[in-house]
Write an enzyme that holds these catalytic residues in place. Structure first.
Site, PDB file in Angstrom:
ATOM      1  N   HIS A  60      25.236 -22.530 -17.741  1.00  8.35           N
ATOM      2  CA  HIS A  60      24.103 -21.685 -18.164  1.00  8.35           C
ATOM      3  C   HIS A  60      23.977 -20.430 -17.290  1.00  8.35           C
ATOM      4  O   HIS A  60      22.871 -19.981 -16.985  1.00  8.35           O
ATOM      5  CB  HIS A  60      22.779 -22.477 -18.139  1.00  8.35           C
ATOM      6  CG  HIS A  60      22.749 -23.595 -19.117  1.00  8.35           C
ATOM      7  ND1 HIS A  60      22.391 -23.421 -20.438  1.00  8.35           N
ATOM      8  CD2 HIS A  60      23.044 -24.910 -18.997  1.00  8.35           C
ATOM      9  CE1 HIS A  60      22.471 -24.577 -21.071  1.00  8.35           C
ATOM     10  NE2 HIS A  60      22.871 -25.497 -20.228  1.00  8.35           N
ATOM     11  N   ASN A 132      17.698 -27.633 -24.895  1.00 13.15           N
ATOM     12  CA  ASN A 132      18.724 -26.813 -25.539  1.00 13.15           C
ATOM     13  C   ASN A 132      18.250 -26.453 -26.940  1.00 13.15           C
ATOM     14  O   ASN A 132      17.244 -26.992 -27.420  1.00 13.15           O
ATOM     15  CB  ASN A 132      20.048 -27.585 -25.642  1.00 13.15           C
ATOM     16  CG  ASN A 132      20.834 -27.570 -24.331  1.00 13.15           C
ATOM     17  OD1 ASN A 132      20.782 -26.616 -23.571  1.00 13.15           O
ATOM     18  ND2 ASN A 132      21.559 -28.634 -24.079  1.00 13.15           N
TER      19      ASN A 132
END
Ligand code: NDP
Length: 486
Positions: A60, A132
């Site tokens: 990420h 997510n």
């Protein structure tokens, strides 16, 4: 730079606030040098520049975010006593969106799940959710996470990403089928961060004021509508504007078009979990809406851009271990692994006192006995230990998070306790047959064949085709046909 011209400029100083005579010329002995070591500001500039980067997130790394608020519009107090979910409650919050595998400068429009990390600054401490834009994940045991990520990142020799490596891992890990089906579908490249849903993915445990418990999954549904990019558009934008999603979010908030999401939850009565038809804590599975319908909770609005990306977004540290009374973990092994790994990575990436940075600092009072360490500026005074008889903080056992009873067995390495329908291919097959329409199915086939045709070969390709046949016979046949030229 500001939007309007500055007419009176302040004097440049060192970081110790000492005025400096030049922004352009170093101090030299004569016009041709040498440069003098006593030019302290020059030395400071060079040294500080060399230290500007903190390590990028190992996953990420590329992302952006914004501030806003969450408000509870419904009454779910029958299910949780959590402060922020009480009727009418409104709390400040921060959201960060990201790709998973790409590095800090990588394009926003690569096919990848998107991170959907949230921090709620509640009156009883920070509550973080590291979700997510997908309700499931590729693996269900934290011991496979590092290997999964290595397979998605870069080879040791050429330092390139490698589809053969990706499909090798996926085809040897059948539990990935649901997430890979989702990834290869339209939602694998969202049109913007505003136009994607967010899911807790993990199951958590809610407890109400009377001690009654429910397992819970969170669904943040975008009020902008779900949007996607085709592979062609994603590829084009990756070249034209690598920061496409970052720019979109920033520009919309700047022009007062604040995006919002409506939070719904699925609630499973505590005792249902033991004999549900599949293991409800398995992160590769959703709970069908027909079994556990969505219950509305409230809405989140992002209406304030960061003023300083590095200070407020790059140094933002989300950690699922930040849970507040009324909310606890579940036996989801991936969640339990992440409770450790997130704070651990922050200590490495930002430093042991990352929670003192303004973006991470709770709005509630901190009364901990933790102290000292690099860069700590707000250090607790005496007494420095507990228990003490000098009026220091005292723990309150009523703040224990909800939990479940464990039937201790022999210490072993095993899969979850088996349930009747613990099959890796049922849910992706349902998605293909019952959720996607004809055009979506065609794009799924095209995305899979496009991905497989870039360097996937030999046994890996054979296994990948078998993987899709197991998801659905028709899908497998269409992928094989597409690879053979249609
Ligand atoms: P439902 O028909 O009630 O739900 C299907 C859900 O699929 C929709 O609500 C939507 O989720 C999601 N969806 C729609 N189009 C796409 C797409 N192109 N790509 C990915 N997801 C999409 O059925 P069930 O709840 O019984 O689930 C059936 C299948 O749907 C599951 O096997 C799973 O693959 C998928 N799914 C289920 C979700 C759940 O939590 N039950 C969530 C997401 C997907 P949303 O409303 O969140 O946009």
């Amino acid at each position: 730079m500001t939007d309007s011209p500055v007419t009176i400029s302040p004097t440049t100083t060192t970081d110790a606030a000492i005025a400096q005579p030049s922004d352009e010329h170093s101090l030299t002995a004569g016009p041709s040098g040498p440069i003098l070591l006593q030019d302290h500001y020059l030395i400071q500039k060079m040294a500080q520049f060399n230290r500007e980067r903190v390590p990028e997130r190992v996953v990420h790394a590329k992302g952006g975010g914004a501030f806003g608020f969450f408000e509870t519009t419904e009454d779910v107090s029958a299910f949780t006593k959590a402060d922020l979910f009480q009727p009418g409650k409104r709390v400040d919050m921060l959201a960060r969106f990201s790709t998973v595998a790409g590095e800090r400068g990588s394009p926003d429009t690569w096919r990848d799940p998107r991170g959907f990390a949230l921090k709620f600054y509640t009156e009883v401490g920070n509550y973080d959710m590291v979700g997510n834009n997908t309700p499931v994940f590729f693996v269900r045991d934290p011991s496979k996470f590092q290997d999964f990520i290595h397979s998605q990142k870069r080879r040791a020799d050429s330092h390139t990403r490698d589809h053969n490596m990706q499909w090798d891992f996926w085809s040897l890990s059948p539990e990935s089928a649901h997430q890979v089906t989702w990834l290869m579908g339209d939602r694998g490249i969202p049109s913007s961060w505003r136009e994607m849903n967010g899911y807790s993915s993990h199951t958590y445990l809610w407890e109400n004021a009377g001690g009654q418990k429910h397992w819970v999954k969170y669904h943040f549904k975008t009020d902008q509508g779900v949007g996607y990019l085709t592979q062609e558009d994603g590829d084009r934008l990756a070249g034209e504007d690598g920061d496409y999603h970052q720019r979109d979010l920033y520009d919309h908030i700047k022009s007062a078009d604040a995006p919002s999401w409506t939070l719904h939850v699925q609630l499973m009565p505590f005792t249902d979990a033991a004999d549900y038809r599949f293991n409800p804590f398995d992160l590769t599975k959703v709970w069908p809406h027909g079994d556990y319908p969505l219950v509305k909770v409230g809405r989140m609005v992002l209406d304030r851009n960061a003023e300083n990306y590095f200070a407020q977004i790059e140094q933002a540290a989300f950690e699922p271990a930040n849970m507040i009374p009324g909310i606890g973990p579940s036996p989801d092994k991936m969640l339990l692994g992440r409770l450790f790994s997130y704070p651990d990575t922050h200590r490495y990436r930002i430093g042991p006192n990352y929670l003192q940075l303004p973006v991470n600092r709770p709005h509630a009072a901190v009364n901990s006995y933790n102290r000292d360490g690099a860069m700590r500026y707000d250090n607790p005074g005496d007494p420095v230990y507990a228990p003490n008889s000098f009026g220091g903080p005292v723990a309150d056992m009523r703040s224990e998070l909800p939990s479940w009873q464990v039937e201790a067995g022999e210490i072993a390495r095993t899969a979850y306790v088996a349930h009747a329908d613990d099959d890796d291919f049922i849910q992706p097959g349902t998605m293909y047959r019952e959720v996607l329409d004809g055009a979506q199915q065609a794009r799924l086939v095209s995305n899979i064949t496009g991905h497989l045709s870039k360097g996937v070969e030999g046994d890996v390709l054979t296994r990948a085709l078998d993987y899709w046949r197991k998801v659905d016979g028709d899908l497998g046949a269409r992928v094989a046909k597409g690879l053979n030229g249609g």
